[in-house]
Design an enzyme around this catalytic site. Structure first.
Site, PDB file in Angstrom:
ATOM      1  N   ASP A   1       0.840  -1.200   0.000  1.00  0.00           N
ATOM      2  CA  ASP A   1       0.000   0.000   0.000  1.00  0.00           C
ATOM      3  C   ASP A   1       0.875   1.250   0.000  1.00  0.00           C
ATOM      4  O   ASP A   1       0.575   2.247  -0.669  1.00  0.00           O
ATOM      5  CB  ASP A   1      -0.908  -0.017   1.248  1.00  0.00           C
ATOM      6  CG  ASP A   1      -2.141   0.850   1.110  1.00  0.00           C
ATOM      7  OD1 ASP A   1      -2.058   1.888   0.441  1.00  0.00           O
ATOM      8  OD2 ASP A   1      -3.190   0.510   1.692  1.00  0.00           O
TER       9      ASP A   1
ATOM     10  N   HIS B   1      -6.661   4.634   6.649  1.00  0.00           N
ATOM     11  CA  HIS B   1      -5.769   5.662   6.091  1.00  0.00           C
ATOM     12  C   HIS B   1      -5.928   6.899   6.982  1.00  0.00           C
ATOM     13  O   HIS B   1      -6.922   7.054   7.705  1.00  0.00           O
ATOM     14  CB  HIS B   1      -6.130   5.926   4.622  1.00  0.00           C
ATOM     15  CG  HIS B   1      -5.604   4.825   3.735  1.00  0.00           C
ATOM     16  ND1 HIS B   1      -4.435   4.925   3.016  1.00  0.00           N
ATOM     17  CD2 HIS B   1      -6.064   3.574   3.497  1.00  0.00           C
ATOM     18  CE1 HIS B   1      -4.207   3.799   2.366  1.00  0.00           C
ATOM     19  NE2 HIS B   1      -5.185   2.949   2.641  1.00  0.00           N
TER      20      HIS B   1
ATOM     21  N   CYS C   1      -4.371   5.062  -2.174  1.00  0.00           N
ATOM     22  CA  CYS C   1      -4.848   4.341  -3.345  1.00  0.00           C
ATOM     23  C   CYS C   1      -4.827   5.297  -4.529  1.00  0.00           C
ATOM     24  O   CYS C   1      -5.505   6.323  -4.501  1.00  0.00           O
ATOM     25  CB  CYS C   1      -6.261   3.815  -3.089  1.00  0.00           C
ATOM     26  SG  CYS C   1      -6.942   2.994  -4.537  1.00  0.00           S
TER      27      CYS C   1
HETATM   28  P1  HMG Z   1      -8.310  -4.886 -17.073  1.00  0.00           P
HETATM   29  O1  HMG Z   1      -7.573  -4.028 -18.036  1.00  0.00           O
HETATM   30  O2  HMG Z   1      -9.808  -4.758 -16.962  1.00  0.00           O
HETATM   31  O3  HMG Z   1      -7.895  -6.423 -17.266  1.00  0.00           O
HETATM   32  O4  HMG Z   1      -7.674  -4.605 -15.643  1.00  0.00           O
HETATM   33  P2  HMG Z   1      -8.454  -7.524 -18.252  1.00  0.00           P
HETATM   34  O5  HMG Z   1      -8.901  -8.670 -17.390  1.00  0.00           O
HETATM   35  O6  HMG Z   1      -9.414  -6.941 -19.244  1.00  0.00           O
HETATM   36  O7  HMG Z   1      -7.130  -7.961 -19.047  1.00  0.00           O
HETATM   37  C1  HMG Z   1      -6.445  -7.088 -19.927  1.00  0.00           C
HETATM   38  C2  HMG Z   1      -5.012  -7.545 -20.115  1.00  0.00           C
HETATM   39  O8  HMG Z   1      -4.319  -7.393 -18.871  1.00  0.00           O
HETATM   40  C3  HMG Z   1      -4.854  -9.014 -20.508  1.00  0.00           C
HETATM   41  O9  HMG Z   1      -3.680  -9.091 -21.319  1.00  0.00           O
HETATM   42  C4  HMG Z   1      -4.571  -9.704 -19.203  1.00  0.00           C
HETATM   43  O10 HMG Z   1      -3.829 -10.908 -19.313  1.00  0.00           O
HETATM   44  C5  HMG Z   1      -3.750  -8.658 -18.496  1.00  0.00           C
HETATM   45  P3  HMG Z   1      -3.797  -9.238 -22.923  1.00  0.00           P
HETATM   46  O11 HMG Z   1      -4.631 -10.472 -23.135  1.00  0.00           O
HETATM   47  O12 HMG Z   1      -4.503  -7.996 -23.366  1.00  0.00           O
HETATM   48  O13 HMG Z   1      -2.374  -9.330 -23.339  1.00  0.00           O
HETATM   49  N1  HMG Z   1      -3.887  -8.780 -17.027  1.00  0.00           N
HETATM   50  C6  HMG Z   1      -2.865  -8.909 -16.165  1.00  0.00           C
HETATM   51  N2  HMG Z   1      -1.542  -8.906 -16.321  1.00  0.00           N
HETATM   52  C7  HMG Z   1      -0.795  -9.061 -15.204  1.00  0.00           C
HETATM   53  N3  HMG Z   1      -1.308  -9.219 -13.964  1.00  0.00           N
HETATM   54  C8  HMG Z   1      -2.640  -9.210 -13.776  1.00  0.00           C
HETATM   55  C9  HMG Z   1      -3.464  -9.042 -14.905  1.00  0.00           C
HETATM   56  N4  HMG Z   1      -4.813  -8.978 -15.051  1.00  0.00           N
HETATM   57  C10 HMG Z   1      -5.065  -8.834 -16.364  1.00  0.00           C
HETATM   58  N5  HMG Z   1      -3.136  -9.359 -12.547  1.00  0.00           N
HETATM   59  C11 HMG Z   1      -7.177  -5.203 -13.381  1.00  0.00           C
HETATM   60  C12 HMG Z   1      -8.213  -5.224 -14.472  1.00  0.00           C
HETATM   61  C13 HMG Z   1      -7.853  -5.678 -12.095  1.00  0.00           C
HETATM   62  C14 HMG Z   1      -6.047  -6.133 -13.745  1.00  0.00           C
HETATM   63  C15 HMG Z   1      -6.657  -3.751 -13.233  1.00  0.00           C
HETATM   64  O14 HMG Z   1      -7.742  -2.890 -13.069  1.00  0.00           O
HETATM   65  C16 HMG Z   1      -5.720  -3.577 -12.061  1.00  0.00           C
HETATM   66  O15 HMG Z   1      -4.612  -4.073 -12.072  1.00  0.00           O
HETATM   67  N6  HMG Z   1      -6.139  -2.837 -10.985  1.00  0.00           N
HETATM   68  C17 HMG Z   1      -5.385  -2.704  -9.767  1.00  0.00           C
HETATM   69  C18 HMG Z   1      -5.444  -1.321  -9.221  1.00  0.00           C
HETATM   70  C19 HMG Z   1      -4.727  -1.286  -7.903  1.00  0.00           C
HETATM   71  O16 HMG Z   1      -3.741  -1.950  -7.692  1.00  0.00           O
HETATM   72  N7  HMG Z   1      -5.227  -0.445  -6.957  1.00  0.00           N
HETATM   73  C20 HMG Z   1      -4.630  -0.296  -5.662  1.00  0.00           C
HETATM   74  C21 HMG Z   1      -4.820  -1.477  -4.767  1.00  0.00           C
HETATM   75  S1  HMG Z   1      -6.385  -1.478  -3.898  1.00  0.00           S
HETATM   76  C22 HMG Z   1      -6.101  -0.494  -2.518  1.00  0.00           C
HETATM   77  O17 HMG Z   1      -5.097   0.167  -2.418  1.00  0.00           O
HETATM   78  C23 HMG Z   1      -7.105  -0.491  -1.387  1.00  0.00           C
HETATM   79  C24 HMG Z   1      -6.640  -1.266  -0.146  1.00  0.00           C
HETATM   80  O18 HMG Z   1      -5.414  -0.771   0.343  1.00  0.00           O
HETATM   81  C25 HMG Z   1      -7.706  -1.161   0.959  1.00  0.00           C
HETATM   82  C26 HMG Z   1      -8.145   0.275   1.239  1.00  0.00           C
HETATM   83  O19 HMG Z   1      -7.283   1.143   1.497  1.00  0.00           O
HETATM   84  O20 HMG Z   1      -9.347   0.493   1.197  1.00  0.00           O
HETATM   85  C27 HMG Z   1      -6.466  -2.762  -0.488  1.00  0.00           C
HETATM   86 MG    MG Z   2      -5.162   0.948   1.591  1.00  0.00          MG
END
Ligand code: HMG
Ligand code: MG
Length: 302
Positions: A16, A209, A240
């Site tokens: 995070d 946070h 985030c």
């Molecule tokens: P998307 O573009 O909708 O993915 O992203 P998709 O399923 O349509 O796939 C598109 C392409 O991405 C494909 O490749 C997949 O294989 C590839 P292609 O066929 O086009 O060559 N792909 C990946 N590659 C590597 N690793 C993966 C992956 N998934 C698909 N995992 C996705 C959807 C969820 C992947 C994207 O939106 C994403 O990565 N989001 C993450 C955002 C993030 O990290 N946010 C911060 C964390 S959450 C947070 O901080 C809150 C928390 O702390 C709690 C709080 O504070 O409340 C936890």
């Molecule tokens: Mg968080």
């Protein structure tokens, strides 16, 4: 007032914390930092995330980090996983525990993981099933449990309904994310009063946070209500990138100070945390955002 005797601190700084740092941190530096954290007595470190590298470039080296850290027996090394592709990568890196995540707010969920809540649930269900079949424990995160930057206040009943869906999938613990750091203790109380009749205190963790300096007050309220697991990030790093205005997590060393002074056992060493914090300050080239690090810097100068 009855407080717990013992609390588990889950360190989320390497995930995070770093996901919100614009300056790219080298894999060696991340590894050296995590190794220092492992020596502090923490029993749980969320080391990275297997999200799409284009979405969070800072954590594109997730597999390298997981395979290069020195694993200390007794410490769980966890990582965030959004979908099946993420799980495959995490298993290649031999992660100990998988964390699935989603939001209670439709808008934040869409901005963060590019799906509606309804479309997210089956994706997470599959990840939970496959992770468990691979012998991994699974934690869940539910974000924006008090408020969303786009939709405003979130009703506790809504949180309860999604929390129920996540529990049904078989997660071992649910971390309630106060993603943007707006909550005050009375809101935390209302949320927990809604959830606790249906969910055990041991199943819930709190993830505050600290955008407005209310995180420790919210931790205290949660302790009073029987919660014994808290997420935090060393140096108050974090946020985030898909929740505008969200500042870092409550700082681990500030949390530790409060718990320690209240006589609550954590098993974590303040000196070792400060050491790990000083290391990261030198890597990032800026002071960490925590009261304890500030106190330490002043004492060092005198
Ligand atoms: P998307 O573009 O909708 O993915 O992203 P998709 O399923 O349509 O796939 C598109 C392409 O991405 C494909 O490749 C997949 O294989 C590839 P292609 O066929 O086009 O060559 N792909 C990946 N590659 C590597 N690793 C993966 C992956 N998934 C698909 N995992 C996705 C959807 C969820 C992947 C994207 O939106 C994403 O990565 N989001 C993450 C955002 C993030 O990290 N946010 C911060 C964390 S959450 C947070 O901080 C809150 C928390 O702390 C709690 C709080 O504070 O409340 C936890
Ligand atoms: Mg968080």
């Amino acid at each position: 007032m009855k407080l717990p005797n013992k609390v588990t601190i889950k360190e989320v700084g390497p995930r995070d914390g770093l996901q919100n740092e614009s300056q790219q941190v080298g894999t060696d530096n991340k590894t050296a930092w995590i190794n220092r954290l492992s020596e502090s007595g923490l029993s749980y470190i969320e080391v990275t995330s297997f999200v799409h590298p284009k979405w969070i470039p800072q954590l594109a080296d997730a597999k390298e980090v997981l395979s290069s850290i020195k694993r200390k027996p007794g410490v769980t090394y966890a990582a965030l996983v959004p979908n099946r592709r993420g799980l495959e990568r995490a298993l290649e890196g031999n992660v100990d525990e998988v964390s699935v995540f989603m939001s209670a707010s439709e808008t934040h969920n869409k901005k963060n993981i590019n799906k509606t809540i309804a479309d997210t649930l089956p994706v997470l269900k599959e990840v939970v099933q496959d992770a468990k079949a691979a012998g991994k424990s699974v934690r869940g995160y539910l974000s924006t449990v008090i408020a969303c930057p786009h939709e405003g206040l979130i009703e506790p009943e809504r949180v309860k309904a999604i929390a129920g869906e996540l529990r049904e999938m078989g997660i071992e613990e649910l971390s309630l994310g106060e993603t943007i750091g707006v909550a005050v203790p009375s809101q935390v109380e209302r949320l927990l009063e809604t959830l606790l009749p249906d969910f055990s205190e041991k199943f819930l963790a709190m993830h505050f946070h600290d955008t407005r300096g209310t995180a420790l007050a919210n931790v205290w309220k949660s302790l009073e209500m029987g919660i014994t697991t808290f997420d935090s990030a060393l140096g108050g790093l974090g946020g985030c990138p898909y929740a505008k205005g969200a500042a870092g997590n409550v700082a681990t060393e500030d949390l530790l100070y409060m718990l320690g002074a209240a006589g609550i056992e954590t098993g974590v060493s303040m000196d070792k945390l400060i050491e790990a914090g000083s290391y990261m300050e030198s890597v990032l080239g800026k002071p960490m955002n925590s009261r304890q690090m500030e106190v330490y810097r002043k004492v060092e100068v005198e």
